[in-house]
Design a protein around this motif. Sequence first.
Motif, short mmCIF file in Angstrom:
data_model
loop_
_atom_site.label_atom_id
_atom_site.label_comp_id
_atom_site.label_asym_id
_atom_site.label_seq_id
_atom_site.Cartn_x
_atom_site.Cartn_y
_atom_site.Cartn_z
N ALA A 76 -74.47 -14.57 -36.32
CA ALA A 76 -73.25 -14.98 -35.61
C ALA A 76 -72.06 -15.03 -36.56
O ALA A 76 -70.96 -14.59 -36.21
N ILE A 77 -72.28 -15.55 -37.76
CA ILE A 77 -71.20 -15.61 -38.75
C ILE A 77 -70.72 -14.20 -39.08
O ILE A 77 -69.51 -13.93 -39.14
N ALA A 78 -71.65 -13.27 -39.30
CA ALA A 78 -71.28 -11.90 -39.62
C ALA A 78 -70.47 -11.27 -38.50
O ALA A 78 -69.50 -10.54 -38.74
N LEU A 131 -71.46 -21.40 -33.31
CA LEU A 131 -72.55 -22.10 -32.65
C LEU A 131 -72.84 -21.50 -31.27
O LEU A 131 -74.01 -21.30 -30.89
N MET A 132 -71.79 -21.17 -30.53
CA MET A 132 -71.97 -20.60 -29.20
C MET A 132 -72.63 -19.23 -29.28
O MET A 132 -73.53 -18.90 -28.48
N LEU A 133 -72.21 -18.43 -30.24
CA LEU A 133 -72.78 -17.09 -30.36
C LEU A 133 -74.21 -17.14 -30.88
O LEU A 133 -75.08 -16.39 -30.41
N ALA A 134 -74.47 -18.03 -31.84
CA ALA A 134 -75.83 -18.18 -32.35
C ALA A 134 -76.76 -18.65 -31.23
O ALA A 134 -77.92 -18.22 -31.15
N ALA A 135 -76.26 -19.55 -30.36
CA ALA A 135 -77.06 -20.01 -29.24
C ALA A 135 -77.37 -18.86 -28.29
O ALA A 135 -78.48 -18.76 -27.74
N ARG A 136 -76.39 -17.99 -28.10
CA ARG A 136 -76.61 -16.80 -27.25
C ARG A 136 -77.71 -15.92 -27.85
O ARG A 136 -78.60 -15.44 -27.13
N TYR A 137 -77.68 -15.73 -29.15
CA TYR A 137 -78.71 -14.93 -29.80
C TYR A 137 -80.08 -15.60 -29.67
O TYR A 137 -81.09 -14.93 -29.50
N TYR A 138 -80.09 -16.92 -29.79
CA TYR A 138 -81.35 -17.67 -29.68
C TYR A 138 -81.95 -17.52 -28.28
O TYR A 138 -83.16 -17.35 -28.12
N GLU A 139 -81.10 -17.61 -27.28
CA GLU A 139 -81.58 -17.56 -25.91
C GLU A 139 -82.04 -16.17 -25.50
O GLU A 139 -82.88 -16.03 -24.60
N ASP A 140 -81.48 -15.14 -26.13
CA ASP A 140 -81.92 -13.77 -25.87
C ASP A 140 -82.56 -13.27 -27.16
O ASP A 140 -81.92 -12.61 -27.97
N ARG A 141 -83.81 -13.61 -27.38
CA ARG A 141 -84.47 -13.35 -28.67
C ARG A 141 -84.50 -11.87 -29.03
O ARG A 141 -84.54 -11.52 -30.20
N SER A 142 -84.52 -11.00 -28.03
CA SER A 142 -84.61 -9.57 -28.31
C SER A 142 -83.26 -8.99 -28.73
O SER A 142 -83.19 -7.89 -29.23
N TYR A 143 -82.17 -9.78 -28.49
CA TYR A 143 -80.80 -9.32 -28.73
C TYR A 143 -80.39 -8.22 -27.75
O TYR A 143 -79.24 -7.80 -27.75
N GLU A 144 -81.34 -7.71 -26.92
CA GLU A 144 -80.99 -6.63 -26.01
C GLU A 144 -79.96 -7.13 -25.00
O GLU A 144 -80.15 -8.15 -24.35
N GLY A 145 -78.87 -6.38 -24.87
CA GLY A 145 -77.84 -6.72 -23.91
C GLY A 145 -76.85 -7.75 -24.40
O GLY A 145 -75.78 -7.90 -23.83
N ALA A 196 -74.20 -6.54 -28.52
CA ALA A 196 -72.88 -5.90 -28.51
C ALA A 196 -71.87 -6.69 -27.69
O ALA A 196 -70.67 -6.59 -27.90
N ALA A 197 -72.37 -7.47 -26.72
CA ALA A 197 -71.46 -8.19 -25.83
C ALA A 197 -71.01 -9.49 -26.47
O ALA A 197 -71.83 -10.25 -26.99
N MET A 198 -69.70 -9.74 -26.40
CA MET A 198 -69.15 -10.99 -26.91
C MET A 198 -68.86 -11.91 -25.73
O MET A 198 -68.05 -11.58 -24.87
N PRO A 199 -69.54 -13.06 -25.64
CA PRO A 199 -69.28 -13.99 -24.53
C PRO A 199 -67.81 -14.35 -24.45
O PRO A 199 -67.13 -14.48 -25.48
N PHE A 200 -67.32 -14.53 -23.23
CA PHE A 200 -65.89 -14.79 -23.03
C PHE A 200 -65.43 -16.03 -23.79
O PHE A 200 -64.37 -16.02 -24.42
N GLY A 201 -66.23 -17.10 -23.76
CA GLY A 201 -65.82 -18.33 -24.45
C GLY A 201 -65.66 -18.11 -25.94
O GLY A 201 -64.74 -18.66 -26.56
N VAL A 202 -66.54 -17.30 -26.53
CA VAL A 202 -66.44 -17.00 -27.96
C VAL A 202 -65.18 -16.17 -28.23
O VAL A 202 -64.42 -16.45 -29.17
N SER A 203 -64.93 -15.17 -27.39
CA SER A 203 -63.74 -14.33 -27.56
C SER A 203 -62.47 -15.16 -27.49
O SER A 203 -61.52 -14.93 -28.25
N ALA A 204 -62.44 -16.11 -26.57
CA ALA A 204 -61.25 -16.95 -26.43
C ALA A 204 -61.02 -17.81 -27.66
O ALA A 204 -59.88 -18.01 -28.10
#
Length: 204
Positions: A48-50, A159-173, A176-184
Amino acid sequence: MMLIEETAPAAEALPVAALRDHLRLGTGFGIAEDPAETAALAGFLRAAIATIEARTGKVLLVRRFRMQLDDWRDRLGQSLPLAPVLSVEGIEIDDGEGRVTQLPESSWRLVPDSQRPMILPRGVILPHVPRRGFVTLRFTAGFGASWGDVPADLAQAVLMLAARYYEDRSYEGSRAAMPFGVSALIEKWRAVRTLAGRGGRELR
């Protein structure tokens, strides 16, 4: 241009506990932390940091970098691709035949701008780089050595992006997608990126 990260964020600086709280994972009451889970959370945080750093050009945790250019983009001043830059440890010119010249600090200065730090000559222009040569800059960048030094909005975005990665362990989908809240959260930190090397010479 080549940009090489010479050091990585210290493991103890990663907000693993904060991510665990964000995910509401079980702790306390004698529940031992699982080393495998801790390592996984640290991995999601590094990813997420990267991603946040790539999108913003801002270095969250202090690290050392090395940048190599075929030539200055502009001899009146060379912009650096990352911010905030805390210090420049050295600048050297290699003539391409094994002779290396270390530029004295009296010949240049760092302008530590929050968006586009620059190396400016103390004289009229920066020194000439031979056609077959290259220039190497070593610098340290980052908001601080601990997570508490990172601006709150960027820290929350990680934290929000890392949580997204955690919840989708495969990273598939989700990779590449940046959640709207993170983008904001990161939008105000984004800057127009420019080449750090001169456009007329081939980038390495």
